[in-house]
Design a protein around this motif. Sequence first.
Motif: not given
Length: 179
Positions: A105-133
């Motif tokens: 993604x291009x530096x300084x774009x909201x498209x990059x931010x959107x992608x970073x949020x997507x990546x971070x939420x995948x991480x959060x969901x993995x952690x939520x599943x792990x910690x819950x179990x």
Amino acid sequence: MKATKSKLVNQITETDSEKLKELFVDGLKDIYWAEKHLAKALTKMSKNATSEELKAAFEKHTAETEEHAARLEEVFGLVGEKAQAKKCAAMEGLIEEAEEIISSTDKGTMVRDCGLIMAAQKVEHYEIASYGTLRNIARTLGHSDVADLLQITLDQEGETDHKLTELAETYVNEEASAE
């Protein structure tokens, strides 16, 4: 239903309990590795985010992630184990995805931010599943103190996921669609 559940709990043998504890400790080692490596990845994600709010969210979660690792060290001690990390293939893959989003993604774009949020939420969901179990297994093994500590981290992971959703829905996705 409760009577059946009680019978099952009473039928757990010492061998079963030891196997479950081994699985639990293995899960702790896995998430401990994940937290240690995630702290580094979040720093990189923060540096590559466009919006100040997303940068701040990543910085806040970096500090929390370091707390999570320290809390896991406490958990290891409470169950009589040495804090030790075991490579987490899932987190390694999720971090690689985040790095790929940064590079594609291009530096300084909201498209990059959107992608970073997507990546971070995948991480959060993995952690939520792990910690819950892990919390549930700790309860089964009779470690309510450990379960309480894991619940604190689980709550923080949920709050981070909620904050990321809020950022995406408030303005990031809309601005990304206009680029």
